[in-house]
Design a protein around this motif. Structure first.
Motif, short mmCIF file in Angstrom:
data_model
loop_
_atom_site.label_atom_id
_atom_site.label_comp_id
_atom_site.label_asym_id
_atom_site.label_seq_id
_atom_site.Cartn_x
_atom_site.Cartn_y
_atom_site.Cartn_z
N TYR A 182 0.84 -1.19 0.00
CA TYR A 182 0.00 0.00 0.00
C TYR A 182 0.88 1.25 0.00
O TYR A 182 2.01 1.22 0.50
CB TYR A 182 -0.92 -0.02 1.23
N TYR A 194 -2.73 8.93 4.41
CA TYR A 194 -3.15 8.06 3.30
C TYR A 194 -3.84 6.80 3.82
O TYR A 194 -4.57 6.15 3.08
CB TYR A 194 -1.95 7.67 2.44
N TYR A 195 -3.59 6.45 5.07
CA TYR A 195 -4.30 5.30 5.64
C TYR A 195 -5.60 5.76 6.33
O TYR A 195 -6.66 5.17 6.11
CB TYR A 195 -3.41 4.58 6.65
N PRO A 207 -8.89 7.41 4.01
CA PRO A 207 -9.74 6.39 3.39
C PRO A 207 -10.38 5.44 4.41
O PRO A 207 -11.55 5.08 4.29
CB PRO A 207 -8.78 5.63 2.48
N LYS A 208 -9.61 5.06 5.41
CA LYS A 208 -10.10 4.06 6.37
C LYS A 208 -11.28 4.61 7.18
O LYS A 208 -12.26 3.91 7.40
CB LYS A 208 -8.94 3.68 7.31
N PRO A 220 -11.94 4.48 -0.77
CA PRO A 220 -10.55 4.31 -1.23
C PRO A 220 -9.96 5.63 -1.70
O PRO A 220 -10.70 6.56 -2.06
CB PRO A 220 -10.69 3.33 -2.40
N VAL A 221 -8.63 5.70 -1.72
CA VAL A 221 -7.93 6.91 -2.20
C VAL A 221 -8.43 7.26 -3.59
O VAL A 221 -8.61 6.38 -4.44
CB VAL A 221 -6.41 6.65 -2.24
N TYR A 258 -5.01 6.34 -6.98
CA TYR A 258 -3.87 5.60 -6.45
C TYR A 258 -2.60 5.89 -7.27
O TYR A 258 -1.50 5.93 -6.73
CB TYR A 258 -4.19 4.11 -6.46
#
Lengths: 496, 65
Positions: free
Chosen positions: A173, A232-233, A236-237, A242-243, A246
């Motif tokens: 990731y 970045y985690y 989205p989380k 989702p990003v 990507y």
């Protein structure tokens, strides 16, 4: 009675796996995190003393240990080595374990390294307060402190690489690229800078170049990648989206890796350096627009349509604020590298404002967001008070905004006046004095925010308000994780 | 002094070589081939796409604003 999560078998296995991974990182991550919070309080105290001295020079003037020339470097070093690095390492260890889907290796060793790092900060701070510090910014701690940071940095690098090599997830990731790179870069930066500056390898102008090669990269290639990886985690989380792109996220990482290293010499614009070294720094700074724009687009577009979640999630509130400030501070920093800009802002309060927008507005806010996400998951407990979290957020956000805007405004006009030889210097000092008072007020706001945060941390650790099934722990109740660990161990034994 | 200089230059060279190697390794391994799958790799059945996973203590998970 034990509450076992219900649901489909695959879902249950994933949840158990995640809980077991969180449990494996519990002690070391808590040590790195709680140490960082304690250092944040000491850093705030040193900051307040330094700031008050700027408009009330006699404040604590009779105590040589607390003179401006000592307390200000101590503020910087405690905030960098104590708060920033320790928070970053805690986030890095937890995040990499989660993304690799493996348990954190060597928890006892990593806990020990946190204590070694703490000893380094204590010894270094006392040495600087006692007058034994160097005048090299970010490297004020005496040379004998270096092993206290270099050895743990190598240990963290080894743990990070081990997790990556044994990962059970197939894909790397984007956050993992940042985390791996940061842990490789830190030991190289720190050991090289220490060898060069303290062992006489470079002197004079070259020493200044080394100083700012380290100072700038310590921010850009160490704490920045970890904060960007965390954002970045978490964005989205937490949002469940989702990003946005990507591709852009990967482009952002590789352009940061290629360009950031060249930017440090812009700190010495106007200094007695060969002109090409400064030009290299200016070009490197301009190229930084690429990774910054990719991150800005990605984070904004990932949030598009769900900005209302900022009302309901503390993690998101801090992290999105930090991401926004990354764009602001980075754009400002790139423009600041230009010679025409430096002619005005160099040696003014503008630089101080910019530095705080970066390290506090961007990095620290994302670390606060990470801690609001991670603490409940590794303590198996809920935050005690939404009000305390809101005090923390608004104190920090309003504090850094008034601080940054006030000092950048004051610094710009301070520089403009300094370039006009007909204006007496004392008149310029009088002009910026109200802004220095504003700086102290803003700092007080941030200090109150830190106290609220420290109280929240104390409560979650002391189980003052023990709730195992709160909102941040989702909708399922989590049983004591020792049962999950045993179950996971049995499953792994069968698999072998 | 000479030895330290050599160590620093060797480290810098090693860093540059490692970066190029890491990039080519990632390309060969197909890390950049399926971005949609990469972006979704942090989600799973227990924490799926579309579910908010963090709330203030006072807010119930079902109450989305």
């Amino acid at each position: 009675m034990t509450h076992v999560p219900e649901g489909p078998a695959e879902s249950r296995l994933e949840q158990i796996s995640r809980i077991v991974i969180d449990a494996s990182s519990r002690v070391p991550v808590l040590l790195w995190f709680t140490s960082s919070v304690i250092w944040l309080l000491f850093g705030s105290l040193a900051a307040m003393i330094s700031s008050l001295k700027l408009h009330h020079p006699d404040f604590l003037g009779g105590i040589e240990w607390l003179t401006f020339g000592r307390i200000r470097p101590v503020h910087l070093d405690i905030v960098f080595f104590g708060w920033s690095c320790m928070a970053a390492i805690g986030a890095l260890l937890w995040l990499q374990a989660r993304l690799c889907h493996v348990r954190l290796p060597w928890p006892v060793l990593l806990s020990g390294l946190a204590m070694v790092w703490n000893v380094g900060v204590v010894v270094g701070s006392v040495a600087v307060l006692a007058g034994h510090g160097s005048s090299i910014e970010y490297l004020e701690f005496p040379a004998y402190c270096a092993p206290f940071f270099a050895i743990p940095a190598l240990g963290v690098l080894a743990a990070n690489v081990k997790m990556y090599l044994t990962k059970s997830s197939e894909h790397t990731y984007v956050s993992q690229w940042y985390l791996l790179a940061a842990t490789v870069w830190l030991p190289i930066l720190y050991v090289t800078a220490m060898l060069c500056t303290y062992f006489g390898l470079v002197q004079g102008v070259s020493q200044a170049i080394t100083n700012w090669w380290f100072g700038h990269n310590a921010l850009g290639l160490w704490v920045t990648p970890i904060a960007v990886a965390t954002a970045y985690y978490l964005i989205p989380k937490v949002t469940g989206r989702p990003v946005h792109s990507y591709h852009l996220s990967l482009l952002g990482f590789w352009t940061l890796a290629i360009f950031y290293n060249w930017a440090g010499t812009h700190h010495l614009t106007g200094g007695p350096l060969p002109a090409w070294t400064i030009t290299v720094g200016v070009v490197g700074s301009m190229m930084m627009f690429i990774p910054v724009i990719t991150v800005a687009i990605n984070h904004h577009m990932t949030m598009r349509g769900v900005f209302s979640m900022l009302k309901t999630s503390p993690t998101l509130r801090f992290t999105v604020f930090g991401s926004f400030m990354y764009t602001v501070a980075s754009f400002q920093g790139s423009l600041e590298a230009l010679r025409s800009h430096q002619e005005i802002t160099h040696f003014t309060q503008y630089t101080i404002g910019h530095a705080h927008l970066g390290l506090y507005g961007f990095f620290s806010m994302i670390m606060f967001g990470a801690m609001y996400y991670i603490f409940p998951r590794i303590t198996n407990n809920e935050w005690s008070s939404a009000r305390l979290i809101k005090v923390h957020f608004w104190g920090s956000a309003l504090g850094i905004l008034s601080y940054g805007i006030g000092l950048c405004w004051a610094g710009w006009w301070q520089g403009t006046m300094m370039n006009n030889p007909s204006i007496p210097f004392l008149q310029i000092v009088e002009y910026i004095k109200p802004y220095l008072i504003l700086r102290s007020i803003s700092g007080a706001g941030m200090t109150i925010a830190h106290l609220a945060f420290a109280l929240s941390v104390w409560r979650i650790l002391s189980r003052h308000h023990f709730v195992m099934s709160g909102p941040t722990l989702f909708t399922t109740q989590r049983p004591p994780w020792r049962e999950f660990v045993n179950e996971q161990n049995q499953r792994e034994e069968i698999a072998q | 002094m000479f030895l330290i200089s050599m160590i620093i230059w060797a480290t810098a060279l090693l860093g540059a070589v490692m970066t190029v190697w890491a990039l080519s390794w990632a390309v060969k391994r197909g890390e950049f081939r399926n971005p949609r799958q990469g972006a979704a790799s942090i989600f799973d059945a227990e924490e799926p796409i579309g579910r908010q996973t963090d709330f203030f203590p006072s807010i119930r998970p079902g109450a989305r604003s």
